[in-house]
Design a protein around this motif. Structure first.
Motif, PDB file in Angstrom:
ATOM      1  N   ALA A  99       0.835  -1.215   0.000  1.00  0.00           N
ATOM      2  CA  ALA A  99       0.000   0.000   0.000  1.00  0.00           C
ATOM      3  C   ALA A  99       0.862   1.254   0.000  1.00  0.00           C
ATOM      4  N   CYS A 100       2.033   1.178   0.597  1.00  0.00           N
ATOM      5  CA  CYS A 100       2.911   2.345   0.682  1.00  0.00           C
ATOM      6  C   CYS A 100       3.747   2.528  -0.574  1.00  0.00           C
ATOM      7  N   SER A 101       3.866   1.441  -1.328  1.00  0.00           N
ATOM      8  CA  SER A 101       4.787   1.513  -2.460  1.00  0.00           C
ATOM      9  C   SER A 101       4.145   2.215  -3.659  1.00  0.00           C
ATOM     10  N   ASP A 102       2.821   2.274  -3.687  1.00  0.00           N
ATOM     11  CA  ASP A 102       2.165   2.764  -4.899  1.00  0.00           C
ATOM     12  C   ASP A 102       0.708   3.103  -4.582  1.00  0.00           C
ATOM     13  N   ARG A 103       0.289   4.294  -4.989  1.00  0.00           N
ATOM     14  CA  ARG A 103      -1.112   4.663  -4.719  1.00  0.00           C
ATOM     15  C   ARG A 103      -2.101   3.753  -5.446  1.00  0.00           C
ATOM     16  N   ASN A 104      -1.618   3.064  -6.473  1.00  0.00           N
ATOM     17  CA  ASN A 104      -2.520   2.154  -7.192  1.00  0.00           C
ATOM     18  C   ASN A 104      -2.436   0.716  -6.706  1.00  0.00           C
ATOM     19  N   SER A 105      -1.714   0.524  -5.634  1.00  0.00           N
ATOM     20  CA  SER A 105      -1.603  -0.845  -5.106  1.00  0.00           C
ATOM     21  C   SER A 105      -2.981  -1.392  -4.774  1.00  0.00           C
ATOM     22  N   PRO A 106      -3.218  -2.677  -5.063  1.00  0.00           N
ATOM     23  CA  PRO A 106      -4.523  -3.266  -4.696  1.00  0.00           C
ATOM     24  C   PRO A 106      -4.753  -3.243  -3.185  1.00  0.00           C
ATOM     25  N   TYR A 107      -3.678  -3.053  -2.434  1.00  0.00           N
ATOM     26  CA  TYR A 107      -3.821  -3.048  -0.971  1.00  0.00           C
ATOM     27  C   TYR A 107      -3.995  -1.648  -0.399  1.00  0.00           C
ATOM     28  N   ARG A 108      -4.004  -0.667  -1.293  1.00  0.00           N
ATOM     29  CA  ARG A 108      -4.101   0.721  -0.814  1.00  0.00           C
ATOM     30  C   ARG A 108      -5.314   0.903   0.100  1.00  0.00           C
ATOM     31  N   GLU A 109      -6.455   0.410  -0.358  1.00  0.00           N
ATOM     32  CA  GLU A 109      -7.713   0.635   0.376  1.00  0.00           C
ATOM     33  C   GLU A 109      -7.892  -0.308   1.567  1.00  0.00           C
ATOM     34  N   TYR A 110      -6.870  -1.103   1.826  1.00  0.00           N
ATOM     35  CA  TYR A 110      -6.895  -1.898   3.061  1.00  0.00           C
ATOM     36  C   TYR A 110      -6.679  -0.975   4.262  1.00  0.00           C
ATOM     37  N   TYR A 111      -6.117   0.182   4.001  1.00  0.00           N
ATOM     38  CA  TYR A 111      -5.760   1.113   5.081  1.00  0.00           C
ATOM     39  C   TYR A 111      -6.521   2.416   4.909  1.00  0.00           C
ATOM     40  N   ILE A 112      -6.257   3.387   5.773  1.00  0.00           N
ATOM     41  CA  ILE A 112      -7.042   4.620   5.789  1.00  0.00           C
ATOM     42  C   ILE A 112      -6.113   5.806   5.509  1.00  0.00           C
ATOM     43  N   TRP A 113      -6.381   6.500   4.401  1.00  0.00           N
ATOM     44  CA  TRP A 113      -5.463   7.544   3.937  1.00  0.00           C
ATOM     45  C   TRP A 113      -6.141   8.891   3.906  1.00  0.00           C
ATOM     46  N   SER A 114      -5.332   9.933   3.993  1.00  0.00           N
ATOM     47  CA  SER A 114      -5.877  11.271   3.850  1.00  0.00           C
ATOM     48  C   SER A 114      -4.771  12.214   3.364  1.00  0.00           C
ATOM     49  N   ASP A 115      -5.184  13.209   2.566  1.00  0.00           N
ATOM     50  CA  ASP A 115      -4.206  14.203   2.077  1.00  0.00           C
ATOM     51  C   ASP A 115      -3.800  15.166   3.178  1.00  0.00           C
ATOM     52  N   TYR A 116      -4.685  15.280   4.159  1.00  0.00           N
ATOM     53  CA  TYR A 116      -4.443  16.261   5.223  1.00  0.00           C
ATOM     54  C   TYR A 116      -4.810  15.609   6.552  1.00  0.00           C
ATOM     55  N   ILE A 117      -4.390  16.224   7.640  1.00  0.00           N
ATOM     56  CA  ILE A 117      -4.783  15.689   8.950  1.00  0.00           C
ATOM     57  C   ILE A 117      -6.181  16.215   9.256  1.00  0.00           C
ATOM     58  N   PRO A 118      -7.168  15.335   9.265  1.00  0.00           N
ATOM     59  CA  PRO A 118      -8.554  15.805   9.397  1.00  0.00           C
ATOM     60  C   PRO A 118      -8.825  16.406  10.776  1.00  0.00           C
ATOM     61  N   GLN A 119      -9.798  17.266  10.799  1.00  0.00           N
ATOM     62  CA  GLN A 119     -10.289  17.822  12.068  1.00  0.00           C
ATOM     63  C   GLN A 119     -10.918  16.714  12.894  1.00  0.00           C
ATOM     64  N   GLY A 120     -10.998  16.958  14.175  1.00  0.00           N
ATOM     65  CA  GLY A 120     -11.773  16.048  15.034  1.00  0.00           C
ATOM     66  C   GLY A 120     -11.180  14.660  15.102  1.00  0.00           C
ATOM     67  N   GLN A 121      -9.860  14.558  15.148  1.00  0.00           N
ATOM     68  CA  GLN A 121      -9.284  13.217  15.203  1.00  0.00           C
ATOM     69  C   GLN A 121      -9.393  12.629  16.605  1.00  0.00           C
ATOM     70  N   HIS A 122      -9.350  11.288  16.646  1.00  0.00           N
ATOM     71  CA  HIS A 122      -9.382  10.597  17.932  1.00  0.00           C
ATOM     72  C   HIS A 122      -8.087  10.814  18.678  1.00  0.00           C
ATOM     73  N   LYS A 123      -8.164  10.577  19.983  1.00  0.00           N
ATOM     74  CA  LYS A 123      -6.948  10.664  20.788  1.00  0.00           C
ATOM     75  C   LYS A 123      -6.087   9.429  20.552  1.00  0.00           C
ATOM     76  N   THR A 124      -4.784   9.608  20.698  1.00  0.00           N
ATOM     77  CA  THR A 124      -3.915   8.437  20.577  1.00  0.00           C
ATOM     78  C   THR A 124      -4.033   7.591  21.851  1.00  0.00           C
ATOM     79  N   ILE A 125      -3.807   6.303  21.705  1.00  0.00           N
ATOM     80  CA  ILE A 125      -3.942   5.387  22.848  1.00  0.00           C
ATOM     81  C   ILE A 125      -2.690   5.420  23.726  1.00  0.00           C
ATOM     82  N   PHE A 126      -1.590   5.868  23.136  1.00  0.00           N
ATOM     83  CA  PHE A 126      -0.329   5.864  23.889  1.00  0.00           C
ATOM     84  C   PHE A 126       0.213   7.277  24.078  1.00  0.00           C
ATOM     85  N   PRO A 127      -0.523   8.151  24.753  1.00  0.00           N
ATOM     86  CA  PRO A 127      -0.029   9.527  24.900  1.00  0.00           C
ATOM     87  C   PRO A 127       1.346   9.533  25.573  1.00  0.00           C
TER      88      PRO A 127
END
Ligand code: GLC
Ligand code: CA
Length: 519
Positions: A99-127
């Motif tokens: 998924a990291c090697s190519d935006r057209n990888s068949p595995y790309r959509e296995y993960y969650i991507w964004s061009d920007y850091i979205p508003q309203g993100q969850h807190k990290t579990i390991f602060p």
């Protein structure tokens, strides 16, 4: 696994080692084992960062060793649950690498991507250890989402292809013969990565799907959810007996520690009262525990309550972690006070639901606060006073974490060999588990909490057929008494130091307890 017993002297616990120690576990009275992740992993998060879901980490053995283990466990009548960790993979998993090697990888959509850091993100579990939930991928120029470490990219569980992969994993291990799964981080699994990532999907449908598939593969298999959620959200994990069979009871666990901090039963009683109002569908229930492999998470207490528990059991900052938890084992938190340790485990065994203990709890093992983070409580099992606590013949440097060799909790003082000989905590735990078996299935429909007339004392009652059990605990360090007024005929005390007088008055010493049954 890697800290239990090393069979080939390379310093790492393994399946063959576990096989050798199965008779010990059987003798203790264990009838079901939950194995922490044993899959190939870079070990950034103690194996919870998985690089291959259907293989065995070569450090721990082979798939053949796993099969031998399963067979040996079955022969002893021990069920086996394994971890199903599908909220995320390791960043070394081939899916993520692709998924990291190519935006057209068949595995790309296995993960969650964004061009920007979205508003309203969850807190990290390991602060403090991981401060972002979005990490930039240099190779493909987008951010990916992760609730845990950045080395644990979150799977897009709503993607039908990912669902299909999850099904394959479930089927693979059920076909191998496991009895079910401890499902990791379910409360996080069914959250959306971000508010605008909704897909019109129903969160809980994920759980419905998993259960349907589980039943299809093996209708007697079970799923045990790690869902550390608010009380009002708990019903959704059980559904109508069509989602998770079992759930860890984080609420009672945290309130038990508050009760201990206050030397009174009140917070525990309140928590149980509230929990009793949560409907539990048939065939579902809670799993009770005192400590697990993670920090003692106090996140569901109010801030001032949490601070009370901190003050009592983790007075120093370095004993705490993530602002919400304590990175200690029970025995050192209670200053190795045997009476109090017994009382705590005794309560756990008497709570409605299934009882769970963690390796080393049966000895009253301690922690090593010099190790970082949650490693403090993940030291090797203490088998004997020999080298490396009898865990391994390798050199100490080869061990995942060194054996505890200083102070009260040193393996020289606390180990299985020693405790098999004397009137030990191990002997106590073995008897407790035997007596626990007499209680039978402590399901919630048979359970009642009785008035004790004393704020330090908590009293449970179970009714099953003509059998009656009354279970009394004193959470205070002052002696207490309890007058048995229940109309249940003649009774006897079959476990605990409490003394039942002729006048049906039960005398409990400091942290005393008594398990009574009708005769
Ligand atoms: C669970 C595990 C914990 C792990 C996390 C991420 O909470 O108990 O050890 O870090 O999931 O998989
Ligand atoms: Ca080994």
């Amino acid at each position: 696994m890697e800290t239990f017993f090393d069979s080939n002297d390379d310093g790492i616990g393994d399946f063959q080692g576990l096989i050798q120690k199965l008779p010990y576990l059987k003798q203790l009275g264990i009838d079901c084992l939950w194995l922490l992740p044993f899959y190939p992993s870079p070990n950034r998060d103690d194996g919870y960062d998985i690089a291959d879901f259907t293989a065995v980490d070569p450090r721990l053995g082979t798939l053949d060793d796993f099969r031998q283990f399963l067979m040996a466990a079955k022969q002893l009548g021990i069920y086996v649950l394994i971890d199903l960790v599908v909220n995320h993979t390791s960043d070394q998993h081939p899916w993520f690498k692709s998924a990291c090697s190519d935006r057209n990888s068949p595995y790309r959509e296995y993960y969650i991507w964004s061009d920007y850091i979205p508003q309203g993100q969850h807190k990290t579990i390991f602060p403090g250890e991981e401060d972002n939930t979005w990490t930039w991928s240099e190779q493909t120029g987008q951010y990916y989402h992760h609730r845990f470490y950045r080395e644990q990219p979150d799977l897009n569980i709503y993607n039908p292809k990912v669902k299909e992969e999850v099904r394959k994993i479930i089927k693979f291990w059920l076909d191998e013969g496991v009895s079910g799964f401890r499902v990791d981080a379910v409360h996080i699994l069914i959250q959306f990565a971000r508010p605008d990532h909704v897909n019109g999907q129903d969160h809980e449908a994920i759980l419905d799907d998993m259960r349907r598939w589980l039943d299809e593969c093996n209708s007697s298999a079970v799923m045990l959810a790690e869902a550390n959620d608010d009380i009002d959200k708990l019903p959704r994990y059980f559904g109508n007996s069509d989602r998770m069979h079992l759930m860890f009871d984080f609420i009672t666990n945290q309130h038990l520690f508050l009760a201990l901090a206050r030397n009174t039963a009140q917070p525990l009683r309140e928590a149980i009262d509230i929990l009793l109002k949560v409907p539990i569908p048939a065939g579902c229930g809670y799993v009770n525990f005192i400590r697990k492999h993670d920090e003692l998470n106090l996140g569901k207490l109010k801030e001032d309550e949490r601070n009370e528990v901190f003050e009592a059991f983790a007075p120093e900052e370095y004993m705490r972690i993530y602002g919400r938890g304590i990175r200690r084992r029970l025995a050192p938190m209670l200053n190795n006070d045997r009476a109090r340790m017994e009382m705590v485990y005794s309560i756990m065994f008497c709570l409605p639901g299934t009882s769970m203990i963690r390796y080393g709890d049966e000895l009253g093992m301690g922690e090593d606060l010099q190790l970082k983070g949650r490693e403090s409580i993940r030291t090797v099992m203490q088998w004997s006073s020999g080298n490396n606590a009898g865990f391994s013949k390798a050199s100490a440097e080869a061990l995942p974490y060194p054996a505890i060799d200083k102070g009260t909790f040193s393996y020289k003082n606390i180990n299985v060999a020693e405790q098999l000989r004397e009137e030990s905590f191990l002997q106590w735990m073995t008897s407790a588990i035997q007596c626990r078996q007499q209680l039978g299935a402590t399901t919630i429909d048979k359970f009642k909490m009785l008035e004790s007339g004393n704020e330090s004392v908590i009293v449970f009652r179970y009714d099953e057929g003509s059998k009656r059990f009354i279970l009394v605990h004193n959470l205070n360090d002052m002696p207490a008494s309890y007058a048995l007024t229940e109309d249940i005929g003649a009774v006897m005390c079959f476990f605990g130091p409490g003394i039942l007088g002729n006048n049906r008055e039960l005398q409990l010493g400091r942290y005393g307890y008594a398990w009574l049954k009708n005769i």
